[in-house]
Structure formats: C-alpha cells, structure tokens
Design an enzyme around this catalytic site. Structure first.
Site, PDB file in Angstrom:
ATOM      1  N   ALA A  66     148.860  59.734  85.570  1.00 54.94           N
ATOM      2  CA  ALA A  66     149.387  60.980  86.139  1.00 54.94           C
ATOM      3  C   ALA A  66     148.380  62.106  85.955  1.00 54.94           C
ATOM      4  O   ALA A  66     147.548  62.072  85.044  1.00 54.94           O
ATOM      5  CB  ALA A  66     150.716  61.351  85.484  1.00 54.94           C
ATOM      6  N   ASP A  67     148.472  63.082  86.823  1.00 55.06           N
ATOM      7  CA  ASP A  67     147.635  64.276  86.711  1.00 55.06           C
ATOM      8  C   ASP A  67     148.455  65.481  87.136  1.00 55.06           C
ATOM      9  O   ASP A  67     149.144  65.435  88.159  1.00 55.06           O
ATOM     10  CB  ASP A  67     146.389  64.164  87.589  1.00 55.06           C
ATOM     11  CG  ASP A  67     145.426  65.313  87.337  1.00 55.06           C
ATOM     12  OD1 ASP A  67     144.958  65.445  86.192  1.00 55.06           O
ATOM     13  OD2 ASP A  67     145.155  66.078  88.279  1.00 55.06           O
ATOM     14  N   THR A  68     148.389  66.541  86.334  1.00 53.00           N
ATOM     15  CA  THR A  68     149.187  67.732  86.589  1.00 53.00           C
ATOM     16  C   THR A  68     148.294  68.959  86.741  1.00 53.00           C
ATOM     17  O   THR A  68     147.387  69.162  85.942  1.00 53.00           O
ATOM     18  CB  THR A  68     150.188  67.970  85.432  1.00 53.00           C
ATOM     19  OG1 THR A  68     151.044  66.832  85.311  1.00 53.00           O
ATOM     20  CG2 THR A  68     151.031  69.210  85.677  1.00 53.00           C
ATOM     21  N   GLY A 115     150.757  64.435  90.244  1.00 51.97           N
ATOM     22  CA  GLY A 115     150.494  63.232  91.015  1.00 51.97           C
ATOM     23  C   GLY A 115     150.588  62.023  90.111  1.00 51.97           C
ATOM     24  O   GLY A 115     150.143  62.060  88.958  1.00 51.97           O
TER      25      GLY A 115
END
Length: 210
Positions: A89-91, A126
């Site tokens: 995940a990437d924030t 994402g």
C-alpha cells in the site's frame, strides 16, 4: 471475508511494509500476516501519471514486486515456501493539485500543516495485491477537513514527533486526530489501509482463483 479467513490463513500472507499500523489492521480483521519491508526506492514522479490514484497504485505495486522477487530468491536458497499473497500500500495527501508525502524534517512538516490548516485535503491510499500469479490494484480516497489551528498548536504537534513518518505530516489515529474536524469517506484509508475494500477484494480473488 469472514467465511474464508481460515482458508486464507492457510496461505503465506506477506505485507510489503514495515508499517505497524497496517499490520495491526490486518491482524484486527483476522489475517495472519508477516511483515517484510520493501526496499523499493519510491522515486516515482507523480507528474508522470495521469492521476494521483495511478501514482499510489504503481508505488504500491512496485513495493509488492520487490518483496515478491526477494522472497522468491530466498525460497530458492533456503527451501522456504514462497509467499502466496503479497499486499502493498501507499498513502499520499493531496491539496489543490499538490501531493504531500512524508516530511523531510520538522520545518517541512510545519510548512505542510500550515497549508492544510482550515482546508479539506484528500487522502489517497493505493493498494496492490499479488495473489498467486494474479495482480489486483485499487485506490480509495477520503476527504479530511482540518480545523483552524494556531501556530502554537501546529508547533506543539510537530514537536511530538508524530508527523515525521506520516504522509501529509499528520496521523489521524493518534494525536493528529485533534487537528481534524471531520472526514468524508473511509477512516482506515487515512490510516493507510482501506479495510473494507481490501477484504472485499481478497474475498473476490479467493472465489475466482481457488
């Protein structure tokens, strides 16, 4: 996802992250996961993508692929089982067309928080899931309305050290909650892992690929 928890937990599930927050969320929903921090440099340029969603999804995917390749190589050497499911995940935080990741230092955090002060920012998380040979990507976004903060409030928050490893220089699940007036969307997206969408997607993949 509850009906298939035991089946999923019979697989080797790896979180391509060292984030204790994301690992805790996965444990809360019943998944037995191991953490493996990605060494992907995260040097993608948001300007090379058509949307913030594409950017965070691609970053999440690259984390997943790096961890998968490394674990596969290790499995060839020591005989361990390969990962069955890898989650990344990437924030990022966006405001007025600008994207804000983790601050470089306290001064950068103060500058970012001053920009967010009294405004509504959008948090994009994402997610990429590698389930066997199949890859699934998605993005969730949540609007976060900041209250009107004083200079002293911002400085005191930054002095806690909490903003320094958070996208957008704030963490809504801890002290940073005192900065936020309201949100519109999934709370867990702001923390860094949209739990409902992840659960839905894992259930779908299990049904399709079992």
């Amino acid at each position: 996802m509850l009906p298939i928890i035991s089946q999923l937990n019979s697989k080797r599930i790896v979180l391509a992250s060292s984030s204790p927050r994301r690992k805790e969320l996965l444990k809360i929903i019943g998944l037995n996961v191991e953490s493996c921090a990605s060494t992907f440099e995260e040097n993608l340029d948001p300007k090379d993508f058509n949307s913030f969603s594409e950017f965070v999804e691609e970053t999440a995917l690259q984390k997943v692929l790096e961890v998968t390749n490394r674990l596969d190589a290790e499995a060839e050497i020591d005989g361990k089982s390969k990962a069955d499911i890898v989650i990344g995940a990437d924030t990022m935080v966006a405001l007025n067309g600008e994207m804000y990741g983790k601050p470089k230092n306290k001064e950068d955090a103060i500058e970012t928080l001053n920009k967010l002060n009294g405004k509504t920012n959008v948090v994009f998380t994402g997610v990429a899931i590698k389930y066997g040979d199949h890859i699934e990507k998605f993005t969730e976004s949540t609007e976060v309305q900041f209250g009107k903060l004083t200079t002293e409030q911002i400085q005191a928050y930054v002095d806690t050290g909490e903003p320094l490893d958070k996208a957008g220089s704030y963490g809504i699940q801890h002290i940073g909650s005192t900065l936020v007036e309201r949100i519109n969307g999934d709370f867990f997206t702001v923390i860094g892992l949209p739990v409902y969408r992840l659960s839905f997607t894992l259930h779908k993949l299990y049904k399709e690929l079992k």
